[in-house]
Design a protein around this motif. Structure first.
Motif, short mmCIF file in Angstrom:
data_model
loop_
_atom_site.label_atom_id
_atom_site.label_comp_id
_atom_site.label_asym_id
_atom_site.label_seq_id
_atom_site.Cartn_x
_atom_site.Cartn_y
_atom_site.Cartn_z
N GLN A 166 0.63 2.78 -15.50
CA GLN A 166 1.85 3.42 -15.17
C GLN A 166 2.34 3.23 -13.70
O GLN A 166 2.15 4.18 -12.78
N THR A 167 3.04 2.30 -13.53
CA THR A 167 3.60 2.04 -12.08
C THR A 167 4.91 1.45 -12.21
O THR A 167 5.30 1.18 -13.28
N GLU A 168 5.58 1.01 -11.21
CA GLU A 168 6.95 0.68 -11.54
C GLU A 168 6.89 -1.01 -12.12
O GLU A 168 7.69 -1.01 -13.25
N ALA A 187 0.93 -1.30 -0.06
CA ALA A 187 -0.15 -0.12 0.05
C ALA A 187 0.90 1.34 -0.08
O ALA A 187 0.27 2.33 0.14
N ASN A 188 2.13 1.06 -0.26
CA ASN A 188 3.06 2.27 -0.12
C ASN A 188 3.09 3.00 -1.65
O ASN A 188 3.53 4.01 -1.55
N ARG A 189 2.96 2.35 -2.69
CA ARG A 189 3.00 2.90 -3.96
C ARG A 189 1.99 2.21 -4.92
O ARG A 189 1.47 1.25 -4.50
N GLY A 190 2.07 2.74 -6.08
CA GLY A 190 1.40 2.15 -7.36
C GLY A 190 -0.14 2.09 -6.75
O GLY A 190 -0.76 2.85 -6.19
N LEU A 191 -0.58 0.90 -7.51
CA LEU A 191 -2.16 0.56 -7.14
C LEU A 191 -2.63 0.50 -5.82
O LEU A 191 -3.50 0.93 -5.42
N GLY A 192 -1.87 -0.14 -5.03
CA GLY A 192 -2.02 -0.29 -3.54
C GLY A 192 -2.13 0.93 -2.79
O GLY A 192 -3.15 1.10 -1.93
N ALA A 210 8.11 -16.15 -15.88
CA ALA A 210 8.26 -16.31 -14.40
C ALA A 210 6.96 -15.43 -13.81
O ALA A 210 6.16 -16.05 -13.02
N TYR A 211 6.79 -14.15 -14.32
CA TYR A 211 5.75 -13.69 -13.80
C TYR A 211 4.27 -14.15 -14.22
O TYR A 211 3.30 -14.22 -13.19
N SER A 212 4.34 -14.58 -15.48
CA SER A 212 2.89 -15.01 -15.70
C SER A 212 2.51 -16.28 -15.02
O SER A 212 1.35 -16.38 -14.73
N VAL A 265 3.22 -2.65 4.33
CA VAL A 265 4.21 -2.15 3.70
C VAL A 265 5.30 -2.94 3.95
O VAL A 265 5.49 -3.52 5.31
N ARG A 266 6.20 -3.18 2.94
CA ARG A 266 7.63 -3.89 3.28
C ARG A 266 8.40 -3.35 4.42
O ARG A 266 8.86 -3.84 5.22
N HIS A 267 8.45 -1.69 4.13
CA HIS A 267 9.32 -1.11 5.03
C HIS A 267 8.58 0.03 5.76
O HIS A 267 7.69 0.60 4.92
N1 LIG Z 1 1.18 -2.03 -13.39
C1 LIG Z 1 0.64 -2.98 -14.14
O1 LIG Z 1 0.57 -2.79 -15.35
C2 LIG Z 1 -0.13 -4.51 -13.54
C3 LIG Z 1 -0.81 -4.98 -14.88
C4 LIG Z 1 -1.52 -6.23 -14.25
C5 LIG Z 1 -1.41 -6.42 -12.91
N2 LIG Z 1 -0.65 -5.83 -12.16
C6 LIG Z 1 -0.86 -6.29 -10.55
O2 LIG Z 1 -1.29 -5.27 -9.89
C7 LIG Z 1 -0.52 -5.25 -8.51
C8 LIG Z 1 -0.05 -3.65 -8.29
O3 LIG Z 1 0.94 -3.59 -8.99
P1 LIG Z 1 1.66 -2.22 -9.19
O4 LIG Z 1 1.74 -1.99 -10.69
O5 LIG Z 1 1.03 -1.31 -8.45
O6 LIG Z 1 3.24 -2.52 -8.68
P2 LIG Z 1 4.42 -1.74 -7.85
O7 LIG Z 1 4.09 -0.20 -8.23
O8 LIG Z 1 5.44 -2.12 -8.35
O9 LIG Z 1 3.98 -1.74 -6.50
C9 LIG Z 1 4.37 -3.16 -5.85
C10 LIG Z 1 3.92 -3.00 -4.43
O10 LIG Z 1 4.33 -4.29 -3.84
C11 LIG Z 1 5.10 -4.34 -2.68
N3 LIG Z 1 5.83 -5.67 -2.43
C12 LIG Z 1 6.62 -6.16 -3.37
N4 LIG Z 1 7.39 -7.25 -2.61
C13 LIG Z 1 6.81 -7.19 -1.34
C14 LIG Z 1 7.22 -7.90 -0.28
N5 LIG Z 1 7.88 -8.79 -0.16
N6 LIG Z 1 6.23 -7.69 0.90
C15 LIG Z 1 5.56 -6.75 0.90
N7 LIG Z 1 5.41 -5.75 0.04
C16 LIG Z 1 5.87 -6.19 -1.24
C17 LIG Z 1 5.82 -2.93 -3.00
O11 LIG Z 1 6.79 -2.74 -1.88
P3 LIG Z 1 8.29 -1.98 -1.93
O12 LIG Z 1 7.87 -0.48 -2.54
O13 LIG Z 1 8.73 -2.23 -0.84
O14 LIG Z 1 8.70 -2.69 -3.02
C18 LIG Z 1 5.20 -1.91 -3.68
O15 LIG Z 1 4.38 -1.54 -2.60
C19 LIG Z 1 0.31 -6.42 -8.54
O16 LIG Z 1 -0.43 -7.32 -7.89
C20 LIG Z 1 0.54 -6.44 -10.02
O17 LIG Z 1 1.16 -7.72 -10.23
C21 LIG Z 1 -0.07 -4.57 -12.31
#
Ligand SMILES: NC(=O)c1ccc[n+]([C@@H]2O[C@H](COP(=O)([O-])OP(=O)(O)OC[C@H]3O[C@@H](n4cnc5c(N)ncnc54)[C@H](OP(=O)(O)O)[C@@H]3O)[C@@H](O)[C@H]2O)c1
Length: 226
Positions: free
Chosen positions: A181-183, A9-14, A148-150, A32-34
């Protein structure tokens, strides 16, 4: 006041989802991880936990013991290609293990561990963020490159359908949030995390009519095939 637990929940969609729930007056447990700074809000409870840690995940569950949880959002995940400099993430044994722990194992273990919390909540819903990349229906060359991700998303689909089968009193739905638009999504994605979160917030809060059990939907609510 209803309670939602959101991982990553610290960045991106969360983060976008956490903000949407807070704005609507929900209590949000942000995992959050940290330890990080999140916008101050009296309804926000920040819990630091590396979800791949065999010590930290049970400790988190222990801290939440007795707290009714209406909805769990399994959102945290990692991609298999963190940067152009780290393109070995699909071949390195340790990175692959970390990827499957984060994307597949942690969501299922957290949902299992929070069953008592969910059973005393009102919504009784687990939502897990998945991806079209984790479906056979959308299989293509790019997904094979990012096998791997898939595969980790295909496996979490199976895990969370299994969760639904084994916990008939709790709904478990997979959602593909779209290319954002996330990491993970990168800068070329057509959607912002806020746009996707606004749609997903609506699906979740109106889940009785909009989310099917043991199935995957896109961020507009359209059913997808595994
Ligand atoms: N972005 C896309 O286009 C897309 C498309 C399809 C599906 N998704 C899915 O949507 C979801 C959200 O993705 P996002 O794009 O928002 O990704 P993101 O911005 O990379 O954020 C990923 C989040 O997961 C946390 N995380 C990773 N490893 C962790 C761990 N070991 N313990 C606790 N937290 C951990 C990260 O924390 P840190 O900041 O500490 O790393 C960060 O808060 C994911 O499930 C992703 O697979 C995304």
């Amino acid at each position: 006041m209803k309670t939602v637990v959101v991982t990553g929940a610290n960045r991106g969609l969360g983060l976008a989802l956490a903000k949407a729930f807070l704005q609507a007056g929900w209590k949000v447990v942000a995992v959050v991880r940290h330890a990080v700074e999140l916008p101050a809000n009296p309804n926000l409870q920040v819990e630091a936990c590396d979800l791949t840690s065999a010590e930290q995940l049970p400790a988190l569950v222990q801290r939440l013991q007795g707290m009714p949880v209406d909805i769990l959002v399994n959102n945290a995940a990692v991609y298999d290609w963190p940067s152009p400099q780290q393109d070995v993430a699909s071949t390195d044994f340790n990175q692959l293990t970390q990827l499957f722990q984060t994307n597949t194992i942690a969501p299922k273990l957290l949902a299992d561990a929070l069953v008592p919390n969910l059973q005393v909540g009102t919504d009784k819903l687990v939502v897990t963020m998945s991806s079209g990349m984790g479906t056979y229906a959308e299989f293509e060359n790019y997904h094979a490159v990012h096998w791997a991700y898939s595969a980790s998303k295909a496996a979490v689909n199976y895990a969370m359908v299994s969760f639904a089968e084994l916990h008939r009193d709790i709904k478990s739905t997979l959602i593909d949030p779209g290319w954002m638009q996330t990491e993970i999504g990168g800068p070329d994605a057509p959607l912002s995390a806020d746009e996707s979160a606004a749609n997903i917030f609506k699906l979740i809060t109106e889940h009785a009519s909009k989310l099917p059990n043991a199935k995957m939907v896109d961020y507009g609510g359209g059913e997808m095939h595994f």
